[in-house]
Design a protein around this motif. Structure first.
Motif, PDB file in Angstrom:
ATOM      1  N   SER A  63      28.519   4.812  20.835  1.00 42.62           N
ATOM      2  CA  SER A  63      27.387   5.372  21.568  1.00 42.62           C
ATOM      3  C   SER A  63      26.548   4.238  22.152  1.00 42.62           C
ATOM      4  N   PRO A  64      25.758   4.515  23.199  1.00 43.70           N
ATOM      5  CA  PRO A  64      24.839   3.490  23.702  1.00 43.70           C
ATOM      6  C   PRO A  64      23.917   2.945  22.611  1.00 43.70           C
ATOM      7  N   ALA A  65      23.491   3.800  21.680  1.00 42.79           N
ATOM      8  CA  ALA A  65      22.597   3.349  20.602  1.00 42.79           C
ATOM      9  C   ALA A  65      23.272   2.278  19.744  1.00 42.79           C
ATOM     10  N   GLU A  66      24.551   2.471  19.435  1.00 43.28           N
ATOM     11  CA  GLU A  66      25.279   1.477  18.641  1.00 43.28           C
ATOM     12  C   GLU A  66      25.406   0.155  19.386  1.00 43.28           C
ATOM     13  N   VAL A  67      25.700   0.219  20.685  1.00 49.10           N
ATOM     14  CA  VAL A  67      25.860  -1.014  21.460  1.00 49.10           C
ATOM     15  C   VAL A  67      24.507  -1.708  21.635  1.00 49.10           C
ATOM     16  N   ARG A  68      23.435  -0.925  21.805  1.00 47.31           N
ATOM     17  CA  ARG A  68      22.091  -1.527  21.884  1.00 47.31           C
ATOM     18  C   ARG A  68      21.818  -2.372  20.640  1.00 47.31           C
ATOM     19  N   ASN A  69      22.143  -1.809  19.483  1.00 48.10           N
ATOM     20  CA  ASN A  69      21.899  -2.538  18.231  1.00 48.10           C
ATOM     21  C   ASN A  69      22.717  -3.822  18.171  1.00 48.10           C
ATOM     22  N   SER A  70      23.945  -3.794  18.720  1.00 46.86           N
ATOM     23  CA  SER A  70      24.764  -5.009  18.715  1.00 46.86           C
ATOM     24  C   SER A  70      24.245  -6.038  19.715  1.00 46.86           C
ATOM     25  N   LEU A  71      23.476  -5.573  20.720  1.00 42.41           N
ATOM     26  CA  LEU A  71      22.891  -6.482  21.717  1.00 42.41           C
ATOM     27  C   LEU A  71      21.607  -7.156  21.223  1.00 42.41           C
ATOM     28  N   ARG A  72      20.915  -6.536  20.272  1.00 44.33           N
ATOM     29  CA  ARG A  72      19.574  -7.015  19.888  1.00 44.33           C
ATOM     30  C   ARG A  72      19.515  -8.472  19.410  1.00 44.33           C
ATOM     31  N   PRO A  73      20.524  -8.974  18.689  1.00 46.02           N
ATOM     32  CA  PRO A  73      20.427 -10.386  18.273  1.00 46.02           C
ATOM     33  C   PRO A  73      20.330 -11.363  19.441  1.00 46.02           C
ATOM     34  N   ILE A  74      20.845 -10.973  20.627  1.00 47.14           N
ATOM     35  CA  ILE A  74      20.793 -11.877  21.783  1.00 47.14           C
ATOM     36  C   ILE A  74      19.876 -11.354  22.888  1.00 47.14           C
ATOM     37  N   LEU A  75      19.438 -10.089  22.758  1.00 47.75           N
ATOM     38  CA  LEU A  75      18.595  -9.462  23.771  1.00 47.75           C
ATOM     39  C   LEU A  75      17.621  -8.547  23.018  1.00 47.75           C
ATOM     40  N   HIS A  76      16.532  -9.129  22.538  1.00 47.86           N
ATOM     41  CA  HIS A  76      15.690  -8.452  21.551  1.00 47.86           C
ATOM     42  C   HIS A  76      15.135  -7.119  22.038  1.00 47.86           C
ATOM     43  N   ASN A  77      14.621  -7.076  23.256  1.00 54.60           N
ATOM     44  CA  ASN A  77      14.035  -5.843  23.768  1.00 54.60           C
ATOM     45  C   ASN A  77      14.958  -5.236  24.822  1.00 54.60           C
ATOM     46  N   VAL A  78      16.038  -4.621  24.342  1.00 53.86           N
ATOM     47  CA  VAL A  78      17.046  -4.066  25.252  1.00 53.86           C
ATOM     48  C   VAL A  78      16.427  -3.005  26.156  1.00 53.86           C
ATOM     49  N   GLU A  79      15.573  -2.156  25.574  1.00 54.16           N
ATOM     50  CA  GLU A  79      14.990  -1.046  26.325  1.00 54.16           C
ATOM     51  C   GLU A  79      14.187  -1.510  27.531  1.00 54.16           C
ATOM     52  N   ALA A  80      13.592  -2.696  27.444  1.00 54.99           N
ATOM     53  CA  ALA A  80      12.788  -3.204  28.568  1.00 54.99           C
ATOM     54  C   ALA A  80      13.647  -3.388  29.813  1.00 54.99           C
ATOM     55  N   PHE A  81      14.895  -3.793  29.634  1.00 59.93           N
ATOM     56  CA  PHE A  81      15.794  -3.973  30.781  1.00 59.93           C
ATOM     57  C   PHE A  81      16.240  -2.627  31.350  1.00 59.93           C
ATOM     58  N   GLU A  82      16.312  -1.621  30.484  1.00 67.20           N
ATOM     59  CA  GLU A  82      16.610  -0.273  30.972  1.00 67.20           C
ATOM     60  C   GLU A  82      15.432   0.254  31.792  1.00 67.20           C
ATOM     61  N   GLU A  83      14.220   0.022  31.295  1.00 67.34           N
ATOM     62  CA  GLU A  83      13.026   0.494  32.000  1.00 67.34           C
ATOM     63  C   GLU A  83      12.872  -0.177  33.359  1.00 67.34           C
ATOM     64  N   LYS A  84      13.334  -1.412  33.472  1.00 63.09           N
ATOM     65  CA  LYS A  84      13.272  -2.132  34.748  1.00 63.09           C
ATOM     66  C   LYS A  84      14.387  -1.707  35.709  1.00 63.09           C
ATOM     67  N   GLY A  85      15.284  -0.861  35.252  1.00 65.28           N
ATOM     68  CA  GLY A  85      16.404  -0.420  36.095  1.00 65.28           C
ATOM     69  C   GLY A  85      17.528  -1.428  36.182  1.00 65.28           C
ATOM     70  N   LEU A  86      17.587  -2.357  35.228  1.00 65.01           N
ATOM     71  CA  LEU A  86      18.631  -3.381  35.248  1.00 65.01           C
ATOM     72  C   LEU A  86      19.849  -3.001  34.409  1.00 65.01           C
ATOM     73  N   LEU A  87      19.630  -2.294  33.297  1.00 66.20           N
ATOM     74  CA  LEU A  87      20.735  -1.939  32.407  1.00 66.20           C
ATOM     75  C   LEU A  87      20.997  -0.437  32.477  1.00 66.20           C
ATOM     76  N   HIS A  88      22.235  -0.088  32.846  1.00 64.67           N
ATOM     77  CA  HIS A  88      22.647   1.307  32.971  1.00 64.67           C
ATOM     78  C   HIS A  88      23.849   1.560  32.063  1.00 64.67           C
ATOM     79  N   TRP A  89      23.939   2.797  31.575  1.00 62.32           N
ATOM     80  CA  TRP A  89      25.032   3.176  30.675  1.00 62.32           C
ATOM     81  C   TRP A  89      25.833   4.327  31.258  1.00 62.32           C
ATOM     82  N   VAL A  90      27.148   4.266  31.085  1.00 62.28           N
ATOM     83  CA  VAL A  90      28.018   5.419  31.318  1.00 62.28           C
ATOM     84  C   VAL A  90      28.662   5.702  29.969  1.00 62.28           C
TER      85      VAL A  90
END
Length: 211
Positions: free
Chosen positions: A67-94
């Motif tokens: 799920s996107p939630a699982e991948v977000r958690n795996s991204l956090r060690p290198i990208l602490h505030n993943v949601e901020a990039f989603e809010e900026k329209g930079l990170l999209h999920w399919v």
């Protein structure tokens, strides 16, 4: 690895690997991350996405077996505030996983689809980005082949890799070794511009670049 003139490169986020490839992955290219499970393919995929996001390059993350939630958690060690990039329209999920598993569907930059809706969802997301240069991360071809026959999967990937070239984006696809026939792997390699192969010998992990 052969060096040639490039209009642009996208770095992977691993400096030694980028040096091996004379600066990174060329724009408009498709590359396969291939090797046994648990060897670091998704780690490299995450580094590739995170490096671009930090430099303002949009990313489309296609998930088939998480799920996107699982991948977000795996991204956090290198990208602490993943949601901020989603809010900026930079990170999209399919997301072609959650609906089949009966998981709650998210809003925002997440498109939830069945497997047969992948192509349309990716195209819609690319159009939403307005045709700008972006990165595409696909996890994983192995799971796609589990649910679809090889011919259907190859046809889908043929269209997707062509779109990467047309949009001048850079795409990475993960695939586990040992789950497909040698013929299927050879066909998949034919669709790609190159392959980054993970191997383990004497408790050491090696990465070989082909193409």
């Amino acid at each position: 690895v052969t060096s040639f003139n490039r209009a642009a490169e996208e770095i992977t986020g691993v400096s030694r690997l980028d040096d091996m490839m004379f600066g990174g992955l060329p724009a408009g290219s498709n590359s396969l991350l291939y090797g046994p499970p648990f060897m670091g393919k998704q780690v490299l995929l995450n580094l590739f996405v995170a490096d671009g996001l930090k430099r303002g390059i949009p990313a489309i993350y296609v998930v088939i077996d998480k799920s996107p939630a699982e991948v977000r958690n795996s991204l956090r060690p290198i990208l602490h505030n993943v949601e901020a990039f989603e809010e900026k329209g930079l990170l999209h999920w399919v997301d072609a996983y959650s609906r089949g598993m009966g998981l709650p569907e998210e809003g925002g930059n997440v498109r939830h689809v069945e497997l047969d809706g992948l192509t349309e969802a990716i195209m819609e997301t690319q159009e939403e980005l307005g045709g700008v240069h972006h990165k595409l991360a696909f996890h994983s071809i192995s799971t796609l082949l589990t649910y679809n026959d090889a011919k259907t999967t190859f046809r889908f990937l043929q269209n997707l890799t062509a779109r990467s070239r047309w949009t001048n984006s850079v795409a990475l696809y993960t695939m586990d070794a040992g789950m497909q026939s040698d013929g299927d792997v050879a066909t998949l390699k034919h669709l790609m511009n190159g392959m980054l192969e993970f191997k383990q010998e004497d408790l050491k992990t090696y990465l070989r670049v082909e193409g």
